[in-house]
Design a protein around this motif. Structure first.
Motif, PDB file in Angstrom:
ATOM      1  N   VAL A   4       5.299   0.543 -12.583  1.00  0.00           N
ATOM      2  CA  VAL A   4       6.650   1.306 -11.442  1.00  0.00           C
ATOM      3  C   VAL A   4       5.721   1.350 -10.164  1.00  0.00           C
ATOM      4  O   VAL A   4       4.704   2.514 -10.378  1.00  0.00           O
ATOM      5  N   SER A   5       5.766   1.830  -8.683  1.00  0.00           N
ATOM      6  CA  SER A   5       6.034   2.587  -7.648  1.00  0.00           C
ATOM      7  C   SER A   5       3.968   2.121  -7.746  1.00  0.00           C
ATOM      8  O   SER A   5       3.128   2.637  -8.133  1.00  0.00           O
ATOM      9  N   CYS A   6       4.194   0.887  -8.127  1.00  0.00           N
ATOM     10  CA  CYS A   6       2.492   0.232  -7.606  1.00  0.00           C
ATOM     11  C   CYS A   6       2.459  -0.448  -6.290  1.00  0.00           C
ATOM     12  O   CYS A   6       1.192  -0.892  -6.085  1.00  0.00           O
ATOM     13  N   GLY A   7       3.503  -0.645  -5.748  1.00  0.00           N
ATOM     14  CA  GLY A   7       3.226  -1.286  -4.611  1.00  0.00           C
ATOM     15  C   GLY A   7       3.507  -3.173  -3.907  1.00  0.00           C
ATOM     16  O   GLY A   7       3.484  -3.688  -3.194  1.00  0.00           O
ATOM     17  N   LYS A   8       3.933  -2.862  -5.713  1.00  0.00           N
ATOM     18  CA  LYS A   8       4.315  -4.583  -5.828  1.00  0.00           C
ATOM     19  C   LYS A   8       4.910  -5.424  -4.463  1.00  0.00           C
ATOM     20  O   LYS A   8       5.363  -5.977  -3.947  1.00  0.00           O
TER      21      LYS A   8
END
Length: 182
Positions: free
Chosen positions: A15-19
């Motif tokens: 989650v929330s890694c920039g995908k």
């Protein structure tokens, strides 16, 4: 990269890694004008009443898996989730039994080989952002990341082309373009 046969590109990561940010940046480029882009499905599925994160159910994860499978039927697609992500979230869902997790993983693992490219997006140095859908628990984020990396490691023989991506958004875009030879 030969687009004539169709190219299926999946971004995976916790989650929330920039995908989604990366996919949205790629969408702006002329090199991808003939691609379909799929992002932010979690909001849509949450609004249908499907529980997310640790509250997810086997039925909910089957819906997520069906969406990933349907994406793989599309020629020239870039998506901000892969079946690897779905498997990782399934492993941490509290209501799903160990037997269900094992059966789910066995059933969905064959989808991994259908991606032409899988990009693992590192969460390193990316702060968690609250989008109103995903959890903002850093421990859960780390556990998902660990699961994703384990699933990748266990399935490297099925992954056609793989790249670990990190850095700023501009660096990430350049890495994707370089790897795809665009």
């Amino acid at each position: 990269m030969n687009n004539k046969k169709g190219c299926k590109i999946g971004m995976c990561g916790t989650v929330s890694c920039g995908k989604t940010t990366l996919v949205n940046e790629l969408k702006k480029l002329p090199q991808f004008s003939n691609y379909k882009f799929v992002t932010e499905r979690s909001k849509y599925l949450r609004d249908l009443g499907i529980p997310l994160n640790i509250d997810s159910t086997i039925n909910g994860q089957i819906v997520f898996a069906a969406e990933r499978a349907s994406e793989l039927l599309v020629e020239n697609i870039i998506t901000d989730r892969t079946i690897i992500d779905v498997q990782a979230f399934t492993m941490l869902a509290e209501s799903i039994t160990e037997e269900q997790k094992k059966d789910f993983t066995k059933l969905t693992s064959h989808l991994i080989e259908q991606y032409d490219y899988i990009f693992y997006i590192s969460p390193d140095e990316v702060p968690i952002e609250d989008n109103g859908v995903r959890t903002i628990d850093p421990e859960y984020r780390e556990l998902i990341d660990i699961n994703i990396r384990q699933i990748i490691g266990q399935n490297m023989d099925k992954i056609q082309n793989f790249l670990h991506i990190s850095g700023t958004i501009d660096e990430r875009v350049k890495m994707v373009l370089h790897f795809l030879k665009m």
